[in-house]
Design a protein around this motif. Structure first.
Motif, PDB file in Angstrom:
ATOM      1  N   UNK A 187      31.923  -9.031  22.398  1.00  0.00           N
ATOM      2  CA  UNK A 187      32.332  -8.946  23.801  1.00  0.00           C
ATOM      3  C   UNK A 187      31.095  -9.024  24.687  1.00  0.00           C
ATOM      4  N   UNK A 188      31.321  -9.396  25.963  1.00  0.00           N
ATOM      5  CA  UNK A 188      30.240  -9.469  26.953  1.00  0.00           C
ATOM      6  C   UNK A 188      30.354  -8.377  28.002  1.00  0.00           C
ATOM      7  N   UNK A 189      31.555  -7.851  28.214  1.00  0.00           N
ATOM      8  CA  UNK A 189      31.744  -6.852  29.259  1.00  0.00           C
ATOM      9  C   UNK A 189      31.857  -7.463  30.640  1.00  0.00           C
ATOM     10  N   UNK A 190      32.299  -8.721  30.704  1.00  0.00           N
ATOM     11  CA  UNK A 190      32.464  -9.412  31.984  1.00  0.00           C
ATOM     12  C   UNK A 190      33.937  -9.722  32.206  1.00  0.00           C
ATOM     13  N   UNK A 191      34.501  -9.266  33.296  1.00  0.00           N
ATOM     14  CA  UNK A 191      35.845  -9.655  33.693  1.00  0.00           C
ATOM     15  C   UNK A 191      35.714 -10.865  34.609  1.00  0.00           C
ATOM     16  N   UNK A 192      36.483 -11.907  34.331  1.00  0.00           N
ATOM     17  CA  UNK A 192      36.361 -13.154  35.094  1.00  0.00           C
ATOM     18  C   UNK A 192      37.717 -13.665  35.532  1.00  0.00           C
ATOM     19  N   UNK A 281      32.700 -14.079  38.000  1.00  0.00           N
ATOM     20  CA  UNK A 281      32.591 -12.706  37.513  1.00  0.00           C
ATOM     21  C   UNK A 281      33.106 -11.765  38.591  1.00  0.00           C
ATOM     22  N   UNK A 282      34.135 -10.971  38.257  1.00  0.00           N
ATOM     23  CA  UNK A 282      34.709 -10.038  39.227  1.00  0.00           C
ATOM     24  C   UNK A 282      34.427  -8.591  38.852  1.00  0.00           C
ATOM     25  N   UNK A 283      33.923  -8.339  37.634  1.00  0.00           N
ATOM     26  CA  UNK A 283      33.538  -6.990  37.243  1.00  0.00           C
ATOM     27  C   UNK A 283      32.542  -7.072  36.096  1.00  0.00           C
ATOM     28  N   UNK A 284      31.534  -6.209  36.144  1.00  0.00           N
ATOM     29  CA  UNK A 284      30.562  -6.089  35.057  1.00  0.00           C
ATOM     30  C   UNK A 284      30.683  -4.674  34.512  1.00  0.00           C
ATOM     31  N   UNK A 285      31.058  -4.545  33.267  1.00  0.00           N
ATOM     32  CA  UNK A 285      31.282  -3.234  32.658  1.00  0.00           C
ATOM     33  C   UNK A 285      29.960  -2.484  32.499  1.00  0.00           C
ATOM     34  N   UNK A 286      29.943  -1.226  32.891  1.00  0.00           N
ATOM     35  CA  UNK A 286      28.744  -0.399  32.772  1.00  0.00           C
ATOM     36  C   UNK A 286      28.338  -0.257  31.303  1.00  0.00           C
ATOM     37  N   UNK A 287      27.051  -0.429  31.047  1.00  0.00           N
ATOM     38  CA  UNK A 287      26.531  -0.282  29.698  1.00  0.00           C
ATOM     39  C   UNK A 287      26.836  -1.443  28.775  1.00  0.00           C
ATOM     40  N   UNK A 288      27.355  -2.530  29.313  1.00  0.00           N
ATOM     41  CA  UNK A 288      27.768  -3.671  28.497  1.00  0.00           C
ATOM     42  C   UNK A 288      26.617  -4.666  28.318  1.00  0.00           C
ATOM     43  N   UNK A 289      26.770  -5.611  27.383  1.00  0.00           N
ATOM     44  CA  UNK A 289      25.770  -6.681  27.248  1.00  0.00           C
ATOM     45  C   UNK A 289      25.598  -7.479  28.537  1.00  0.00           C
ATOM     46  N   UNK A 292      23.301  -5.548  30.749  1.00  0.00           N
ATOM     47  CA  UNK A 292      21.937  -5.597  30.226  1.00  0.00           C
ATOM     48  C   UNK A 292      21.272  -6.935  30.523  1.00  0.00           C
ATOM     49  N   UNK A 293      22.083  -8.010  30.557  1.00  0.00           N
ATOM     50  CA  UNK A 293      21.541  -9.343  30.850  1.00  0.00           C
ATOM     51  C   UNK A 293      21.460  -9.617  32.343  1.00  0.00           C
ATOM     52  N   UNK A 294      21.861  -8.622  33.172  1.00  0.00           N
ATOM     53  CA  UNK A 294      21.745  -8.676  34.636  1.00  0.00           C
ATOM     54  C   UNK A 294      22.687  -9.690  35.276  1.00  0.00           C
ATOM     55  N   UNK A 295      23.906  -9.812  34.734  1.00  0.00           N
ATOM     56  CA  UNK A 295      24.923 -10.592  35.424  1.00  0.00           C
ATOM     57  C   UNK A 295      25.429  -9.784  36.613  1.00  0.00           C
ATOM     58  N   UNK A 296      25.900 -10.494  37.642  1.00  0.00           N
ATOM     59  CA  UNK A 296      26.343  -9.852  38.874  1.00  0.00           C
ATOM     60  C   UNK A 296      27.743 -10.309  39.233  1.00  0.00           C
ATOM     61  N   UNK A 342      22.264 -13.915  26.688  1.00  0.00           N
ATOM     62  CA  UNK A 342      22.872 -12.596  26.518  1.00  0.00           C
ATOM     63  C   UNK A 342      23.215 -12.428  25.043  1.00  0.00           C
ATOM     64  N   UNK A 343      22.952 -11.247  24.523  1.00  0.00           N
ATOM     65  CA  UNK A 343      23.314 -10.932  23.145  1.00  0.00           C
ATOM     66  C   UNK A 343      24.720 -10.347  23.133  1.00  0.00           C
ATOM     67  N   UNK A 344      25.613 -10.996  22.408  1.00  0.00           N
ATOM     68  CA  UNK A 344      27.009 -10.573  22.362  1.00  0.00           C
ATOM     69  C   UNK A 344      27.110  -9.193  21.722  1.00  0.00           C
ATOM     70  N   UNK A 345      27.830  -8.309  22.393  1.00  0.00           N
ATOM     71  CA  UNK A 345      27.986  -6.950  21.889  1.00  0.00           C
ATOM     72  C   UNK A 345      29.036  -6.861  20.795  1.00  0.00           C
ATOM     73  N   UNK A 346      29.193  -5.663  20.260  1.00  0.00           N
ATOM     74  CA  UNK A 346      30.103  -5.430  19.138  1.00  0.00           C
ATOM     75  C   UNK A 346      31.056  -4.278  19.452  1.00  0.00           C
TER      76      UNK A 346
END
Length: 347
Positions: A187-192, A281-289, A292-296, A342-346
């Motif tokens: 997962x990336x933790x990005x809602x789109x 991107x409409x949401x960036x999950x806190x603590x997500x990859x 960490x990669x600084x998506x906005x 970005x490194x894909x999270x687990x």
């Protein structure tokens, strides 16, 4: 130039070589299984309704296959078969578009094969076999003209199409299932949500970058072509537990898309035929990859590793099986395009 007789002989040799490493799996209905290691067989997960299943070897022996693990994302299950003296297939490359590929299965009654052409690179994690499906082909081997494994076949993903999990991914799934019994969900933790750029407003400089590459977009601004997801920002009905990486697939952890969702995706593509689509991107999950990669919020995702999107479900599907891998996203920010790693999270 190779004559037709030589080509025919080469194809028959490739089928014979691959067939030595393809077994019959007596699942909910007889299918095939591809040997990928010492006593290890990959076969479709959705047809296994128990943790043990009969496996018939090329020499006619019936052995017991024990399910080591299942990966919903690739619809692959790994069987461990004691006393299996069948060699694993050597992995290879699908090669160039237009090169010959062979779908080799071992349904009840013996080896069967169909011939196809490589239609191009894998999309959404699946390689199109370019060959005609036949009963029992799922779990069989897609091989190149040298008899090397380029994918594990599945005729149940999209109606009327024979697809394959690319060999590199299939081997990785087998390795993870063998060692850990599961495949981590990436997962990336990005809602789109998708944003449409009409063809008439897409700059010429971007027309050659791919069918679904989006054009320039003002920083943080939503133009008249924006498409909102059905019922919420994640492309699906919103309810308890919804959030980033859940859009388009429904429930977390469920791999692939069923026919109803595929049909919705087809209608979406038809609706915006002739234009370009990006993912805002409409949401960036806190603590997500993604954080960490600084998506906005407001970034527009144009492509993942050079391949564009038409729907958030495609992004989710393509990172689901890549936990721990570093991917490159083409991003439009402040009117300028840039590549972000970005490194894909687990999960």
């Amino acid at each position: 130039m190779t004559n037709l007789s030589d080509l025919s002989t080469a194809m028959a040799d490739a089928v014979e070589q691959a067939a030595r490493s393809v077994v019959t799996v007596r699942a909910a209905r007889p299918v095939s299984g591809t040997v990928v290691g010492d006593g290890l067989v990959l076969t479709p997960a959705h047809l296994l309704h128990s943790d043990e299943v009969p496996v018939v070897t090329p020499d006619g022996r019936t052995l017991t296959g024990v399910v080591v693990g299942r990966d919903p994302g690739s619809d692959l299950a790994l069987l461990r078969v004691d006393d299996l003296t069948v060699p694993a297939l050597t992995t290879g490359e699908a090669g160039r578009t237009g090169e010959l590929l062979l779908a080799v299965g071992r349904p009840t009654g013996g080896v069967q094969a169909s011939l196809g052409l490589n239609p191009g690179r894998a999309r959404d994690g699946w390689l199109h076999a370019g060959a005609q499906p036949f009963p029992g082909v799922s779990g069989g081997a897609l091989v190149n003209a040298q008899g090397e494994l380029v994918g594990v076949l599945n005729a149940g993903v999209r109606r009327g199409q024979l697809l394959a999990v690319p060999a590199a991914r299939a081997v990785r799934v087998a390795d993870l299932l063998s060692r850990e019994g599961r495949v981590p969900r990436g997962y990336l933790g990005l809602a789109t949500q998708p944003v449409h750029f009409p063809a008439a407003t897409t700059p010429d400089s971007l027309e050659d970058e791919g069918e679904f590459t989006a054009g320039p977009f003002g920083a943080g601004r939503f133009g008249p072509g924006m498409v909102r997801g059905e019922g919420g920002a994640w492309g699906g009905r919103r309810g308890p537990g919804r959030g980033p990486d859940h859009g388009g697939h429904g429930h977390p952890g469920r791999g692939g898309m069923d026919e109803a969702r595929l049909e919705k995706l087809r209608r979406f593509r038809e609706r915006f035929a002739g234009g370009r689509v990006g993912l805002t991107v409409v949401q960036v999950e806190a603590g997500s990859p993604g954080q960490a990669a600084e998506f906005r919020v407001g970034d527009v995702l144009l492509a993942l590793d050079g391949e564009g999107f038409t729907h958030p479900a495609e992004l989710l599907s393509r990172v689901r099986s890549r936990a721990g891998e570093t991917v490159t996203l083409r991003v439009l920010r402040g009117g300028e395009e840039q590549d972000m790693s970005v490194t894909v999270g687990e999960r």
